[in-house]
Design a protein around this motif. Structure first.
Motif, PDB file in Angstrom:
ATOM      1  N   TYR A   1       0.819  -1.210   0.000  1.00 54.35           N
ATOM      2  CA  TYR A   1       0.000   0.000   0.000  1.00 54.35           C
ATOM      3  C   TYR A   1       0.857   1.266   0.000  1.00 54.35           C
ATOM      4  CZ  TYR A   1      -4.151  -2.869   0.766  1.00 54.35           C
ATOM      5  OH  TYR A   1      -5.180  -3.769   0.616  1.00 54.35           O
ATOM      6  N   GLU A   2       2.033   1.193   0.604  1.00 58.03           N
ATOM      7  CA  GLU A   2       2.958   2.326   0.521  1.00 58.03           C
ATOM      8  C   GLU A   2       3.365   2.570  -0.931  1.00 58.03           C
ATOM      9  OE1 GLU A   2       6.156   1.260   3.072  1.00 58.03           O
ATOM     10  OE2 GLU A   2       5.086   1.721   4.932  1.00 58.03           O
ATOM     11  N   LEU A   3       3.616   1.485  -1.662  1.00 58.59           N
ATOM     12  CA  LEU A   3       3.951   1.611  -3.077  1.00 58.59           C
ATOM     13  C   LEU A   3       2.781   2.197  -3.866  1.00 58.59           C
ATOM     14  CD1 LEU A   3       5.809  -1.788  -3.679  1.00 58.59           C
ATOM     15  CD2 LEU A   3       6.827   0.495  -3.771  1.00 58.59           C
ATOM     16  N   ALA A   4       1.562   1.745  -3.545  1.00 57.93           N
ATOM     17  CA  ALA A   4       0.381   2.265  -4.227  1.00 57.93           C
ATOM     18  C   ALA A   4       0.202   3.754  -3.944  1.00 57.93           C
ATOM     19  CB  ALA A   4      -0.864   1.489  -3.789  1.00 57.93           C
ATOM     20  N   MET A   5       0.451   4.148  -2.708  1.00 57.64           N
ATOM     21  CA  MET A   5       0.367   5.569  -2.343  1.00 57.64           C
ATOM     22  C   MET A   5       1.394   6.383  -3.118  1.00 57.64           C
ATOM     23  SD  MET A   5      -1.853   6.568   0.071  1.00 57.64           S
ATOM     24  CE  MET A   5      -1.011   7.847   1.017  1.00 57.64           C
ATOM     25  N   GLU A   6       2.601   5.847  -3.208  1.00 59.66           N
ATOM     26  CA  GLU A   6       3.671   6.531  -3.954  1.00 59.66           C
ATOM     27  C   GLU A   6       3.289   6.664  -5.426  1.00 59.66           C
ATOM     28  OE1 GLU A   6       8.251   5.487  -5.305  1.00 59.66           O
ATOM     29  OE2 GLU A   6       7.502   4.714  -3.395  1.00 59.66           O
ATOM     30  N   ALA A   7       2.730   5.591  -5.992  1.00 62.51           N
ATOM     31  CA  ALA A   7       2.337   5.622  -7.398  1.00 62.51           C
ATOM     32  C   ALA A   7       1.199   6.604  -7.645  1.00 62.51           C
ATOM     33  CB  ALA A   7       1.920   4.223  -7.847  1.00 62.51           C
ATOM     34  N   ALA A   8       0.296   6.735  -6.675  1.00 59.56           N
ATOM     35  CA  ALA A   8      -0.847   7.644  -6.836  1.00 59.56           C
ATOM     36  C   ALA A   8      -0.412   9.100  -6.877  1.00 59.56           C
ATOM     37  CB  ALA A   8      -1.850   7.429  -5.705  1.00 59.56           C
ATOM     38  N   GLY A   9       0.729   9.412  -6.283  1.00 57.93           N
ATOM     39  CA  GLY A   9       1.265  10.779  -6.334  1.00 57.93           C
ATOM     40  C   GLY A   9       0.343  11.825  -5.722  1.00 57.93           C
ATOM     41  N   LEU A  10      -0.239  11.535  -4.572  1.00 61.55           N
ATOM     42  CA  LEU A  10      -1.234  12.423  -3.971  1.00 61.55           C
ATOM     43  C   LEU A  10      -0.587  13.600  -3.242  1.00 61.55           C
ATOM     44  CD1 LEU A  10      -3.594   9.676  -2.488  1.00 61.55           C
ATOM     45  CD2 LEU A  10      -3.727  10.812  -4.718  1.00 61.55           C
ATOM     46  N   ASP A  11      -1.238  14.771  -3.359  1.00 60.52           N
ATOM     47  CA  ASP A  11      -0.764  15.960  -2.648  1.00 60.52           C
ATOM     48  C   ASP A  11      -1.875  16.633  -1.855  1.00 60.52           C
ATOM     49  OD1 ASP A  11      -2.335  17.263  -4.511  1.00 60.52           O
ATOM     50  OD2 ASP A  11      -0.663  18.058  -5.672  1.00 60.52           O
ATOM     51  N   GLY A  12      -2.989  15.944  -1.673  1.00 65.62           N
ATOM     52  CA  GLY A  12      -4.095  16.499  -0.903  1.00 65.62           C
ATOM     53  C   GLY A  12      -5.202  17.113  -1.732  1.00 65.62           C
ATOM     54  N   SER A  13      -4.995  17.227  -3.036  1.00 63.63           N
ATOM     55  CA  SER A  13      -6.000  17.892  -3.881  1.00 63.63           C
ATOM     56  C   SER A  13      -6.775  16.933  -4.779  1.00 63.63           C
ATOM     57  CB  SER A  13      -5.306  18.945  -4.765  1.00 63.63           C
ATOM     58  OG  SER A  13      -4.401  18.316  -5.678  1.00 63.63           O
ATOM     59  N   GLN A  14      -6.366  15.679  -4.847  1.00 58.70           N
ATOM     60  CA  GLN A  14      -6.930  14.750  -5.833  1.00 58.70           C
ATOM     61  C   GLN A  14      -8.211  14.063  -5.346  1.00 58.70           C
ATOM     62  OE1 GLN A  14      -3.763  14.738  -4.884  1.00 58.70           O
ATOM     63  NE2 GLN A  14      -2.451  14.902  -6.693  1.00 58.70           N
ATOM     64  N   ARG A  15      -9.070  13.774  -6.327  1.00 53.48           N
ATOM     65  CA  ARG A  15     -10.235  12.924  -6.127  1.00 53.48           C
ATOM     66  C   ARG A  15      -9.859  11.521  -6.618  1.00 53.48           C
ATOM     67  NH1 ARG A  15     -13.749  13.553  -9.393  1.00 53.48           N
ATOM     68  NH2 ARG A  15     -15.544  12.717  -8.268  1.00 53.48           N
ATOM     69  N   VAL A  16     -10.068  10.533  -5.753  1.00 54.89           N
ATOM     70  CA  VAL A  16      -9.633   9.174  -6.040  1.00 54.89           C
ATOM     71  C   VAL A  16     -10.826   8.228  -6.002  1.00 54.89           C
ATOM     72  CG1 VAL A  16      -8.122   7.277  -5.323  1.00 54.89           C
ATOM     73  CG2 VAL A  16      -7.388   9.659  -4.990  1.00 54.89           C
ATOM     74  N   VAL A  17     -10.871   7.302  -6.961  1.00 58.08           N
ATOM     75  CA  VAL A  17     -11.821   6.195  -6.921  1.00 58.08           C
ATOM     76  C   VAL A  17     -11.028   4.918  -6.689  1.00 58.08           C
ATOM     77  CG1 VAL A  17     -13.482   4.804  -8.220  1.00 58.08           C
ATOM     78  CG2 VAL A  17     -13.545   7.300  -8.390  1.00 58.08           C
ATOM     79  N   ASP A  18     -11.402   4.191  -5.647  1.00 61.60           N
ATOM     80  CA  ASP A  18     -10.741   2.923  -5.311  1.00 61.60           C
ATOM     81  C   ASP A  18     -11.684   1.783  -5.674  1.00 61.60           C
ATOM     82  OD1 ASP A  18      -9.066   0.982  -4.282  1.00 61.60           O
ATOM     83  OD2 ASP A  18      -9.689   1.301  -2.194  1.00 61.60           O
ATOM     84  N   ALA A  19     -11.416   1.122  -6.808  1.00 62.28           N
ATOM     85  CA  ALA A  19     -12.288   0.062  -7.310  1.00 62.28           C
ATOM     86  C   ALA A  19     -11.870  -1.294  -6.754  1.00 62.28           C
ATOM     87  CB  ALA A  19     -12.253   0.043  -8.839  1.00 62.28           C
ATOM     88  N   TYR A  20     -12.850  -2.140  -6.461  1.00 64.13           N
ATOM     89  CA  TYR A  20     -12.652  -3.420  -5.798  1.00 64.13           C
ATOM     90  C   TYR A  20     -12.033  -3.182  -4.415  1.00 64.13           C
ATOM     91  CZ  TYR A  20     -12.782  -4.721 -10.786  1.00 64.13           C
ATOM     92  OH  TYR A  20     -13.110  -4.851 -12.119  1.00 64.13           O
ATOM     93  N   CYS A  21     -12.660  -2.342  -3.619  1.00 61.97           N
ATOM     94  CA  CYS A  21     -12.028  -1.817  -2.407  1.00 61.97           C
ATOM     95  C   CYS A  21     -12.096  -2.738  -1.201  1.00 61.97           C
ATOM     96  CB  CYS A  21     -12.625  -0.464  -2.042  1.00 61.97           C
ATOM     97  SG  CYS A  21     -14.351  -0.544  -1.486  1.00 61.97           S
ATOM     98  N   GLY A  22     -12.900  -3.808  -1.250  1.00 65.90           N
ATOM     99  CA  GLY A  22     -12.992  -4.701  -0.097  1.00 65.90           C
ATOM    100  C   GLY A  22     -13.477  -3.972   1.142  1.00 65.90           C
ATOM    101  N   VAL A  23     -12.793  -4.173   2.262  1.00 64.21           N
ATOM    102  CA  VAL A  23     -13.181  -3.526   3.519  1.00 64.21           C
ATOM    103  C   VAL A  23     -12.616  -2.120   3.639  1.00 64.21           C
ATOM    104  CG1 VAL A  23     -13.425  -5.733   4.709  1.00 64.21           C
ATOM    105  CG2 VAL A  23     -11.250  -4.495   4.837  1.00 64.21           C
ATOM    106  N   GLY A  24     -12.066  -1.607   2.532  1.00 61.45           N
ATOM    107  CA  GLY A  24     -11.596  -0.227   2.516  1.00 61.45           C
ATOM    108  C   GLY A  24     -10.183  -0.020   3.006  1.00 61.45           C
ATOM    109  N   THR A  25      -9.383  -1.077   3.034  1.00 66.35           N
ATOM    110  CA  THR A  25      -8.015  -0.952   3.555  1.00 66.35           C
ATOM    111  C   THR A  25      -7.205   0.063   2.762  1.00 66.35           C
ATOM    112  OG1 THR A  25      -8.199  -3.334   3.928  1.00 66.35           O
ATOM    113  CG2 THR A  25      -6.092  -2.307   4.439  1.00 66.35           C
ATOM    114  N   LEU A  26      -7.109  -0.129   1.445  1.00 62.88           N
ATOM    115  CA  LEU A  26      -6.351   0.812   0.620  1.00 62.88           C
ATOM    116  C   LEU A  26      -7.037   2.180   0.598  1.00 62.88           C
ATOM    117  CD1 LEU A  26      -4.076   1.524  -1.306  1.00 62.88           C
ATOM    118  CD2 LEU A  26      -5.372   0.464  -3.165  1.00 62.88           C
TER     119      LEU A  26
END
Length: 333
Positions: free
Chosen positions: A173-198
């Protein structure tokens, strides 16, 4: 683990890779020892209570047989939350009123006193159907266990998907966060999210996260997890990703979409929706390199560039590998 009767003794095992040949397994060298102890405790308790393996009583049964309350035992499953030490044993059976249910739970507790929950999961229908049924009954303890990972709390229901290797999943998940490149301004859709961990990890760096998951129980867990962690910028929708994602990205294009599908990969409609909406950045978390390659081909043909793929060894000493892939639009970056 699937349960069979061998010489009057209940034995748990796995199905062989790529087939339906059942292989007995008394132990599992890469599993947490608490899981192995719980599985064996469940099997011995079921024997003492007169429960039968599903294959031994397959087919139609008389009303007199049904009245005995013995029922059929399909699977035993065990879960552990490494962050809290809580554990759960799940017996998957074919009826709600099994013979000597209270004794079953008591025998499991006698064998493993530290067990947190003992659950009866009721599954109707054929023995070769889905592993879990829709109804779960707590015979002992709470109906969910709680884990702590990456500074966040997670409630886990008996049938909800939750990654089994907590040490590696945190790194993934740290790698996924790094890949997402978030800076606090983005809108994100998490598909197949399960219990919402990611989703909860992503919420720390996003303006808004929307999770999509087809399993109702998993979404209920995700919403509880949001409240438990006092997160205000994450919400969840129940439904198939292939049905919800196209309208979601068309109504208001998100900045990032994360995909964490089951082994079969993403539905074609979901991939085509990303291509049509030209979502700028896609992070694909995969548990099967073959379906990942197939889906990346579709996205690449639709204008995406595969920037990087990071493998993550979630299942040591096996042929399975998870990976995190970063894709960006060639006409955006």
């Amino acid at each position: 683990m699937a349960v069979k009767d061998r010489g009057g003794r209940l034995v748990a095992g796995y199905y062989s890779s790529g087939g339906r040949r059942w292989v007995a397994a008394e132990d599992c060298p890469i599993a947490d020892e608490r899981l192995v102890a719980l599985i064996q405790a469940g099997l011995r308790a079921a024997e003492k209570c007169g429960w039968q393996a599903a294959e031994e009583t397959a087919g139609s049964r008389s009303q007199a047989e049904l009245a005995t309350g013995r029922g059929r035992l399909y699977h035993v499953a065990a879960r552990v939350a490494p962050g809290t030490g809580q554990t759960m044993l799940i017996a998957v059976v074919d009826r709600e009123r099994m013979n000597r249910m209270g004794e079953f739970a008591a025998r499991v507790r006698d064998a493993v006193p530290e067990v947190t929950s003992v659950i009866l999961n009721v599954r109707r229908g054929r023995g070769d159907g889905p592993v879990y049924g829709r109804r779960s009954i707590a015979l002992y303890g709470p109906s969910r266990i709680v884990d702590r990972m990456g500074g966040l709390w997670f409630e886990i229901s008996p049938t909800s998907f939750y990654q089994v290797n907590s040490l590696q999943v945190e790194r993934m998940y740290e790698l996924a966060m790094e890949a997402a490149g978030l800076d606090g301004s983005q809108r994100v859709v998490d598909a197949y999210c399960g219990v919402g961990t990611l989703s909860l990890f992503l919420s720390r760096g996003a303006a808004q996260v929307t999770g999509i998951e087809v399993a109702t129980e998993a979404v209920a867990d995700a919403r509880r997890n949001v409240r438990m962690n006092r997160i205000e910028n994450a919400r969840f929708q129940v439904g198939a990703v292939e049905e919800l994602l196209p309208s979601l990205v068309a109504d208001r294009r998100p900045d990032v979409v994360t995909l964490d599908p089951p082994r079969r990969g993403c539905g074609r409609a979901a991939l085509e929706a990303l291509v049509h909406a030209k979502v700028p950045r896609v992070v694909y978390v995969s548990c099967d390199p073959a379906t990942l390659a197939r889906d990346l081909r579709v996205l690449a043909d639709g204008g995406y560039q595969v920037r990087e793929v990071w493998p993550v060894d979630m299942f040591p000493q096996t042929g399975h590998v998870e990976s995190v892939a970063l894709l960006v639009r060639g006409d955006v970056f």
